[in-house]
Design an enzyme around this catalytic site. Structure first.
Site, mmCIF file in Angstrom:
data_model
loop_
_atom_site.group_PDB
_atom_site.id
_atom_site.type_symbol
_atom_site.label_atom_id
_atom_site.label_comp_id
_atom_site.label_asym_id
_atom_site.label_seq_id
_atom_site.Cartn_x
_atom_site.Cartn_y
_atom_site.Cartn_z
ATOM 1 N N THR A 1 1.272 -0.687 -0.026
ATOM 2 C CA THR A 1 -0.195 0.386 -0.098
ATOM 3 C C THR A 1 1.053 1.430 -0.430
ATOM 4 O O THR A 1 0.637 2.193 -0.680
ATOM 5 C CB THR A 1 -0.834 -0.379 1.240
ATOM 6 O OG1 THR A 1 -1.998 -1.320 1.117
ATOM 7 C CG2 THR A 1 -2.096 1.256 1.273
ATOM 8 N N THR A 2 2.084 1.048 1.030
ATOM 9 C CA THR A 2 2.982 2.316 0.993
ATOM 10 C C THR A 2 3.078 2.731 -0.371
ATOM 11 O O THR A 2 3.875 3.871 -0.404
ATOM 12 C CB THR A 2 3.467 2.511 2.342
ATOM 13 O OG1 THR A 2 2.639 1.910 3.428
ATOM 14 C CG2 THR A 2 4.472 3.222 2.474
ATOM 15 N N TYR B 1 -13.202 -6.060 -2.268
ATOM 16 C CA TYR B 1 -14.746 -5.997 -3.632
ATOM 17 C C TYR B 1 -15.360 -7.158 -4.517
ATOM 18 O O TYR B 1 -16.530 -7.282 -3.709
ATOM 19 C CB TYR B 1 -14.044 -5.473 -5.075
ATOM 20 C CG TYR B 1 -15.377 -4.900 -5.608
ATOM 21 C CD1 TYR B 1 -16.074 -4.027 -6.043
ATOM 22 C CD2 TYR B 1 -15.728 -5.955 -7.175
ATOM 23 C CE1 TYR B 1 -17.389 -3.636 -5.899
ATOM 24 C CE2 TYR B 1 -16.976 -5.563 -7.949
ATOM 25 C CZ TYR B 1 -17.395 -4.224 -7.350
ATOM 26 O OH TYR B 1 -18.583 -4.292 -8.366
ATOM 27 N N TYR C 1 -2.348 -11.243 5.416
ATOM 28 C CA TYR C 1 -1.925 -9.513 5.186
ATOM 29 C C TYR C 1 -4.009 -9.209 5.617
ATOM 30 O O TYR C 1 -4.466 -9.203 4.663
ATOM 31 C CB TYR C 1 -1.778 -8.525 4.130
ATOM 32 C CG TYR C 1 -1.488 -6.756 4.821
ATOM 33 C CD1 TYR C 1 -1.876 -6.547 5.717
ATOM 34 C CD2 TYR C 1 -1.629 -6.133 3.378
ATOM 35 C CE1 TYR C 1 -1.675 -5.595 6.106
ATOM 36 C CE2 TYR C 1 -2.143 -4.496 4.012
ATOM 37 C CZ TYR C 1 -1.927 -4.469 5.013
ATOM 38 O OH TYR C 1 -1.513 -3.342 5.257
ATOM 39 N N ARG D 1 -9.880 -1.453 5.109
ATOM 40 C CA ARG D 1 -8.579 -1.243 3.314
ATOM 41 C C ARG D 1 -10.393 -2.182 2.577
ATOM 42 O O ARG D 1 -10.275 -1.820 1.540
ATOM 43 C CB ARG D 1 -7.746 -1.122 3.118
ATOM 44 C CG ARG D 1 -7.172 0.355 3.621
ATOM 45 C CD ARG D 1 -5.826 -0.017 3.122
ATOM 46 N NE ARG D 1 -4.953 1.541 2.905
ATOM 47 C CZ ARG D 1 -4.362 1.689 2.490
ATOM 48 N NH1 ARG D 1 -5.192 2.655 1.387
ATOM 49 N NH2 ARG D 1 -4.043 3.713 3.509
ATOM 50 N N LYS E 1 0.463 -10.057 9.148
ATOM 51 C CA LYS E 1 0.452 -8.195 9.588
ATOM 52 C C LYS E 1 -1.117 -8.431 10.055
ATOM 53 O O LYS E 1 -2.190 -8.100 9.191
ATOM 54 C CB LYS E 1 1.194 -8.148 8.658
ATOM 55 C CG LYS E 1 1.128 -5.965 7.995
ATOM 56 C CD LYS E 1 1.082 -6.044 6.936
ATOM 57 C CE LYS E 1 0.994 -4.135 7.633
ATOM 58 N NZ LYS E 1 1.910 -3.308 6.375
ATOM 59 N N ILE F 1 5.283 -4.583 10.724
ATOM 60 C CA ILE F 1 5.868 -3.684 9.071
ATOM 61 C C ILE F 1 5.311 -2.138 9.265
ATOM 62 O O ILE F 1 4.157 -1.700 8.706
ATOM 63 C CB ILE F 1 5.292 -4.922 8.550
ATOM 64 C CG1 ILE F 1 5.985 -5.949 8.036
ATOM 65 C CG2 ILE F 1 4.781 -4.128 7.034
ATOM 66 C CD1 ILE F 1 5.114 -6.769 7.631
#
Length: 292
Positions: free
Chosen positions: A45-46, A108, A134, A139, A162, A204
């Site tokens: 994402t980052t 989605y 993750y 999100r 994570k 992380i």
């Protein structure tokens, strides 16, 4: 299997006139490893992985592997809501030299817990690399239930989670399952102390893009002096709070631009920070470094 202990960094991806700035990316990887990062996480994402094309993603992996030269594991975000496409891309990432992959829950077209087990298992068995699950429901609007983590952890390739829920009750429930050799990493910089208190193996991190040595020091200090670790965290906490001024990774991109590891560019649908917000972040960084 513990891929690392302490701080890994979810590295930003620099752009220059719309293209990936690979030279700056290499410099940033070197800076992070030289300053104590225990692992580099690429294309997350980052790192704006969702707006990178496959050629760009693979080039970034190859460069991270080259710069690291075996010093730290390179973990790559390859997860998507398309199981077959994730397998295909993950195999290419493996060929590019990645040490492990990270898989986000499908979004989605989200599934149920049985679907999560089938999805993650199919990828892990096909790719044969260590897998970090993750869990980031903020999100994806989907969570990996603790019992599902337990089932998935029985797969020899699925080695870590994570946890970006920010929910210490969730962490405790996973810990209570007694999963040996299964690592738990925080996905939230602002809650690392309670995460470590409950036996977490590391974080992380986003803020570590700018303060890698300082954030790793908190983990290392916690083992022998929790009170001092708390003091170190309290010192950096205002900077973490400042990075919450807008949606990640826009704020950290503004900060690493100040440090010479980006030039402020992000890809749509992200947009650069407002000047006033950038100033807040830069002032928080200067105050943290004692430059204010």
């Amino acid at each position: 299997m513990t891929l690392f202990r302490g701080t890994a960094v979810a590295i930003t991806t620099p752009f220059k006139e719309g293209a990936v700035d690979y030279e700056t990316f290499e410099r940033h990887v070197e800076f992070l490893i030289d300053n104590g990062m225990q692992s580099i996480f690429v294309n997350g994402t980052t790192g704006e992985g969702s707006t990178l094309n496959e050629e760009e993603k693979l080039k970034l992996v190859e460069l991270a592997v080259k710069v690291s030269d075996g010093r730290v594991p390179i973990i790559v975000g390859t997860g998507s809501n398309n199981t077959a496409a994730t397998i295909e891309h993950s195999l290419k990432v493996k060929e590019a030299g990645a040490d492990a992959i990270m898989l986000i829950t499908p979004y989605y077209n989200k599934t149920n817990q049985r679907g999560l087990i089938a999805h993650f298992t199919a990828i892990a068995d096909a790719v044969e690399l260590p897998v970090v699950l993750y869990n980031v429901p903020a999100r994806t609007n989907m969570t990996i239930e603790p019992e599902t983590v337990k089932i998935l952890g029985e797969n020899k390739y699925i080695v870590a989670l994570k946890d970006a829920t920010g929910d210490m009750n969730y962490l405790e429930q996973v810990k209570e399952l007694g999963m040996e050799d299964f690592a738990l990493y925080s996905g939230n910089d602002d809650s690392i102390i309670p995460f470590y208190e409950r036996g977490g193996d590391g974080v992380i991190s986003v803020v570590a893009n700018a303060v890698p040595a300082e954030f790793q020091a908190i983990y290392e200090t916690y083992a022998s002096d929790p009170a001092e670790a708390q003091r170190l965290f309290d010192k950096v906490s205002p900077l973490i709070d400042a990075l919450g001024i807008d949606v990640n990774p826009m704020p950290i991109k503004a900060l690493v631009t100040e440090l010479g590891y980006a030039n402020g560019e992000v890809r749509l649908p992200l947009v650069p920070l407002e000047a006033a917000d950038s100033k807040v972040i830069h002032e928080a960084y200067k105050a943290y470094k004692g430059e204010a």
